[in-house]
Design a protein around this motif. Structure first.
Motif, short mmCIF file in Angstrom:
data_model
loop_
_atom_site.label_atom_id
_atom_site.label_comp_id
_atom_site.label_asym_id
_atom_site.label_seq_id
_atom_site.Cartn_x
_atom_site.Cartn_y
_atom_site.Cartn_z
N LEU A 104 11.20 -9.68 -5.87
CA LEU A 104 9.96 -10.28 -5.08
C LEU A 104 9.54 -11.66 -5.78
CD1 LEU A 104 7.65 -7.53 -4.40
CD2 LEU A 104 9.42 -8.50 -2.92
N HIS A 105 9.56 -11.80 -6.96
CA HIS A 105 9.12 -13.11 -7.74
C HIS A 105 10.19 -14.25 -7.57
CE1 HIS A 105 6.41 -14.93 -10.35
NE2 HIS A 105 7.46 -15.64 -10.82
N ALA A 106 11.30 -13.75 -7.74
CA ALA A 106 12.29 -14.86 -7.41
C ALA A 106 12.29 -15.34 -6.07
CB ALA A 106 13.69 -14.33 -7.62
N MET A 107 11.62 -14.53 -5.08
CA MET A 107 11.68 -15.18 -3.61
C MET A 107 10.72 -16.58 -3.19
SD MET A 107 11.60 -11.59 -1.75
CE MET A 107 10.90 -12.17 -0.22
N GLY A 108 9.99 -16.46 -4.62
CA GLY A 108 8.85 -17.81 -4.48
C GLY A 108 7.57 -17.58 -3.46
N GLU A 109 7.08 -18.55 -3.40
CA GLU A 109 5.76 -18.53 -2.59
C GLU A 109 6.14 -19.04 -0.90
OE1 GLU A 109 2.58 -20.71 -4.09
OE2 GLU A 109 2.44 -19.67 -5.60
N ALA A 110 5.19 -18.50 -0.40
CA ALA A 110 5.49 -18.69 1.10
C ALA A 110 4.43 -19.74 1.64
CB ALA A 110 5.29 -17.33 1.84
N THR A 111 4.71 -20.14 2.77
CA THR A 111 4.05 -21.00 3.66
C THR A 111 3.18 -20.09 4.34
OG1 THR A 111 5.39 -21.41 5.37
CG2 THR A 111 5.24 -23.15 3.49
N GLY A 112 2.07 -20.73 5.17
CA GLY A 112 1.44 -19.79 6.08
C GLY A 112 -0.10 -19.40 5.73
N PRO A 113 -0.63 -18.36 6.18
CA PRO A 113 -1.90 -17.64 5.65
C PRO A 113 -1.84 -17.22 4.28
CG PRO A 113 -0.76 -16.28 7.20
CD PRO A 113 0.06 -17.59 7.46
N ARG A 114 -2.71 -17.35 3.49
CA ARG A 114 -3.05 -16.95 2.08
C ARG A 114 -3.58 -15.64 2.02
NH1 ARG A 114 -1.94 -20.19 -1.93
NH2 ARG A 114 -3.49 -19.57 -3.27
N ALA A 115 -3.22 -14.71 1.18
CA ALA A 115 -3.94 -13.38 1.12
C ALA A 115 -4.88 -13.75 -0.31
CB ALA A 115 -3.11 -12.17 0.84
N GLU A 116 -6.04 -14.46 -0.01
CA GLU A 116 -6.99 -14.60 -1.14
C GLU A 116 -7.50 -13.40 -1.86
OE1 GLU A 116 -6.90 -17.59 -2.08
OE2 GLU A 116 -6.40 -18.80 -0.55
N ARG A 117 -7.73 -12.25 -1.06
CA ARG A 117 -8.26 -11.31 -1.77
C ARG A 117 -7.15 -10.74 -2.70
NH1 ARG A 117 -13.45 -10.21 -1.45
NH2 ARG A 117 -14.20 -10.77 0.59
N SER A 118 -5.92 -10.99 -2.69
CA SER A 118 -5.09 -10.40 -3.62
C SER A 118 -5.06 -11.32 -5.03
CB SER A 118 -3.54 -10.23 -2.89
OG SER A 118 -3.60 -9.77 -1.95
N GLY A 119 -5.70 -12.01 -5.25
CA GLY A 119 -5.78 -12.91 -6.53
C GLY A 119 -4.92 -14.09 -6.71
N PRO A 120 -5.18 -14.70 -7.67
CA PRO A 120 -4.71 -15.90 -7.64
C PRO A 120 -2.86 -16.13 -7.90
CG PRO A 120 -5.69 -15.57 -9.68
CD PRO A 120 -6.14 -14.65 -8.73
N VAL A 121 -2.50 -14.86 -8.48
CA VAL A 121 -1.09 -14.83 -8.59
C VAL A 121 -0.33 -14.26 -7.24
CG1 VAL A 121 0.78 -13.76 -9.96
CG2 VAL A 121 -1.51 -14.27 -11.31
N PHE A 122 -0.92 -13.74 -6.45
CA PHE A 122 -0.40 -13.15 -5.29
C PHE A 122 -0.57 -13.52 -4.05
CE2 PHE A 122 -0.36 -9.81 -8.71
CZ PHE A 122 0.86 -10.00 -9.26
N ALA A 123 -1.60 -14.59 -3.95
CA ALA A 123 -2.21 -14.92 -2.75
C ALA A 123 -1.18 -15.49 -1.79
CB ALA A 123 -3.37 -16.05 -3.01
N ALA A 124 0.11 -15.87 -2.24
CA ALA A 124 1.05 -16.56 -1.18
C ALA A 124 2.50 -15.98 -1.49
CB ALA A 124 0.78 -17.96 -1.54
N ARG A 125 2.53 -14.84 -2.29
CA ARG A 125 3.76 -14.46 -2.26
C ARG A 125 3.88 -12.96 -2.28
NH1 ARG A 125 6.58 -15.94 -6.50
NH2 ARG A 125 5.59 -17.81 -7.42
N PRO A 126 5.35 -12.52 -1.61
CA PRO A 126 5.10 -10.87 -1.64
C PRO A 126 4.76 -10.32 -2.92
CG PRO A 126 7.17 -12.07 -0.70
CD PRO A 126 6.18 -12.98 -1.52
N HIS A 127 4.11 -8.92 -2.89
CA HIS A 127 3.94 -8.42 -3.92
C HIS A 127 3.64 -6.84 -3.81
CE1 HIS A 127 -0.01 -9.53 -1.89
NE2 HIS A 127 -0.39 -8.51 -2.54
N LEU A 128 3.88 -6.07 -4.93
CA LEU A 128 3.63 -4.50 -4.78
C LEU A 128 2.32 -4.18 -4.62
CD1 LEU A 128 6.35 -3.74 -7.36
CD2 LEU A 128 6.50 -2.69 -5.16
N VAL A 129 1.94 -3.40 -3.64
CA VAL A 129 0.50 -2.86 -3.62
C VAL A 129 0.41 -1.50 -3.93
CG1 VAL A 129 -0.21 -4.81 -2.42
CG2 VAL A 129 0.82 -2.93 -1.12
N PHE A 130 1.46 -0.55 -3.77
CA PHE A 130 1.36 0.90 -4.06
C PHE A 130 2.62 1.52 -4.31
CE2 PHE A 130 1.04 5.08 -1.89
CZ PHE A 130 0.12 5.63 -2.47
N PHE A 131 2.34 2.54 -5.11
CA PHE A 131 3.70 3.25 -5.87
C PHE A 131 3.11 4.94 -5.58
CE2 PHE A 131 5.54 4.93 -9.62
CZ PHE A 131 6.81 5.08 -9.26
#
Length: 567
Positions: free
Chosen positions: A487-514
DNA sequence: TCTGCCGGCGCG
DNA sequence: AAAGCGCGCCGGCAGA
């Protein structure tokens, strides 16, 4: 800083928070110190960015890495001293080299986040990072003397990566729609009662139950009182569990079972839970990597590992994002096939449905039989259909069954067993050993022998399951780590940001549940296909990391949860 | 009033 | 249809 001279950064950076700053020590591959400094939180992201190959070392990720993420710094690799020590302590023969020494303070629980005494070994004059450097060298020396160090090193890396993921998931949070949750509660329970009273639907059901019992004052929330009320009404029940109640035909049963289901929903995941655990559209549970003896994760607060299926619709992505939800189908029997190198079981596991494969092999007649037989093989079922069917599995898959049967026998003897990568089961406690030796003595009373036999059986079922559950947890750690890096290698995305997910993950795919064999990834919609591919690749890689070229499949069930989900 | 244990039940 | 493994959390309850 001389460490910056190496491409990708120094081999190791030992880091500890110190007040509102961070101090660190760089080590080269031989463990020799090359630099040290103290930084502010604001300086961290730039430091981390230049160190793409560095393995970050800390006493406890919950303490150090949680703060780094808040500061906007994400690392690629880590070594969690506390988690690694716990594994190494029992993996390394304590009589061998004594490499780890009696520093039990490192074996304890994580220090509370606000506790300045995170390093209990601190002598007062040494900087706290120095204690961590000493412990790291001790662990690396112990690992160097371990018999199967290749696998053990993989386990330590996986365990430490898991700690990174758990902190990152806590920081990002699981997108949770409180309005959907509230709607489900209202549908089930009725409107939220003002002042915390009993919800309307539960009050109605309680009245139905009391009417059916002919007991207007029956109390439903106390098992002993409910049991007496049921018996007075002529139901010869031994407990108030729904498993037993289900067996009876009586007008009280249906409303009572519904009442119990709703009471559970209210107390475990009702409005109070929503108020306490969901803020700003995120559920942020505290995961506890390695919190279960087998290596599975536990959780602390919020019941993250027990979210009822009924509430799953409350998991909803941000606008313009989706959630990729993937789980590994029949993980434990597949892991058993891999660790036992049982080609017949691996053949049955080929394709999507392992149980269908077991049926096709002729071992049992139906899919349900295959399921219960496999459950019995891995949990130690002795009674009923499960116990009856296990011998058939033993005939069809003797190599796989020898692994679990052998683990059970070892546990019954009081021995310890190991997972595929080398996590050791706990030794029996003093009471178990005392019982075992007392019952084995000449002239021991039959009642004592029975007790000891039961304790031996219990322990055998524990060690039987330990090797499978623990190895499945190792597969899952490898899977998680592989997903995280992809996921990290995929880099950041354009488009809407997920600000609630914090500075590191607002613009990139990230794990949220396991959850043991399931992951969720929150991703900008444009990356959904790439995320699915990453999750699939990581599953295949986890199988190769553990079992090499041995031909066992790990198929996934994958769903996409969209914003406009129609439920 | 607090603490620890237990029955019960949600998850895998 | 089985009830075998591993957890966390809740409310009730007994004893301190």
């Amino acid at each position: 800083m001389s460490g910056d001279g190496e491409p990708g950064g120094p081999a190791w950076t030992v880091l500890a928070p110190a007040g509102d700053r961070f101090e660190f020590v760089d080590l080269d591959a031989e463990g020799t110190e090359t630099a040290r400094a103290t930084l502010t939180a604001a300086e961290l992201p730039a430091l981390v960015a230049t160190r793409v190959r560095t393995r970050w070392v800390w006493a406890d990720a919950a303490h150090a890495y949680g703060r780094m993420l808040v500061a906007g710094a994400r690392v690629a690799r880590a070594w969690d001293l506390r988690l690694c020590r716990r594994i190494l302590r029992s993996a390394v023969d304590p009589d061998g080299h004594g490499a780890l020494g009696p520093y039990d303070a490192w074996d304890g629980e994580a220090a509370p986040a606000q506790d300045e005494g995170l390093f209990p070994l601190q002598t007062g004059h040494a900087p706290r990072t120095d204690e961590a450097v000493v412990e790291l060298r001790r662990q690396l020396a112990a690992l160097g003397g371990a018999p199967d160090r290749g696998r053990l090193r993989m386990l330590l890396h996986g365990e430490s990566a898991g700690a990174l993921v758990s902190e990152e998931m806590h920081a990002a949070g699981l997108p949770w729609d409180a309005a959907v949750h509230g709607r489900i509660l209202t549908e089930q329970l009725g409107p939220r009662p003002a002042g915390g009273g009993v919800p309307a639907r539960m009050a109605e059901l309680a009245e139905e139950v009391r009417a059916a019992l002919g007991d207007p004052s029956a109390i439903l929330d106390s098992p002993p009182k409910l049991l007496r009320a049921l018996r007075r009404a002529g139901l010869p029940v031994a407990s108030t569990s729904k498993w037993e109640l289900r067996e009876y035909e009586h007008p009280v049963i249906e409303p009572l079972l519904t009442y119990k289901r709703l009471a559970r929903l209210l107390t475990a995941n009702g409005w109070a839970w929503l108020d306490e655990w969901v803020q700003g559209g995120r559920f942020r549970p505290v995961y506890v990597p390695g919190g279960v003896v087998t290596g599975r994760w536990a959780s602390s607060g919020g019941g993250a590992l027990q979210i009822p299926k009924l509430l799953r619709p409350a998991v909803r992505p941000d606008a313009g994002w989706v959630i990729v939800d993937a789980d590994a189908a029949q993980l434990e029997p597949r892991v058993l096939a891999g660790m036992s190198r049982d080609l017949a079981l691996a053949a049955a596991a080929r394709g999507r449905d392992l149980y269908a494969g077991v049926v096709a092999s002729g071992a049992v007649a139906t899919r349900e039989e295959a399921k219960y037989a496999m459950l019995g093989a891995m949990y130690g079922g002795t009674k009923g259909d499960s116990g009856r069917l296990v011998p058939r599995l033993r005939r069809a898959y003797p190599t796989a069954m020898a692994v679990v049967d052998g683990a059970a026998a070892e546990g019954e003897r009081g021995g310890t067993v190991r997972t595929w990568l080398g996590r050791t089961s706990p030794a029996p406690d003093a009471a178990w050993l005392a019982l075992s030796s007392d019952a084995g003595a000449e002239g021991a009373p039959p009642a004592l022998r029975d007790l000891a036999r039961r304790a031996a059986g219990d322990r055998g079922r524990f060690t039987r399951n330990f090797v499978v559950q623990g190895t499945a947890a190792e597969w899952a750690l490898c899977w998680l780590a592989g997903i995280r890096s992809r996921l990290h290698a995929m880099g950041e995305a354009t488009g809407p940001r997920a600000e609630r997910s914090g500075p590191v993950f607002a613009a990139r795919p990230h794990l949220v549940f396991f959850l043991h064999d399931e992951v969720m990834v929150h991703t900008p919609a444009e990356h959904a296909d790439a995320v699915i591919a990453a999750v699939q690749d990581a599953a295949a890689e986890a199988g190769r990391l553990l079992f090499g070229t041995f031909p066992v499949d790990f198929p996934l069930d994958v769903d996409i949860i969209g914003t406009a989900r129609a439920d």
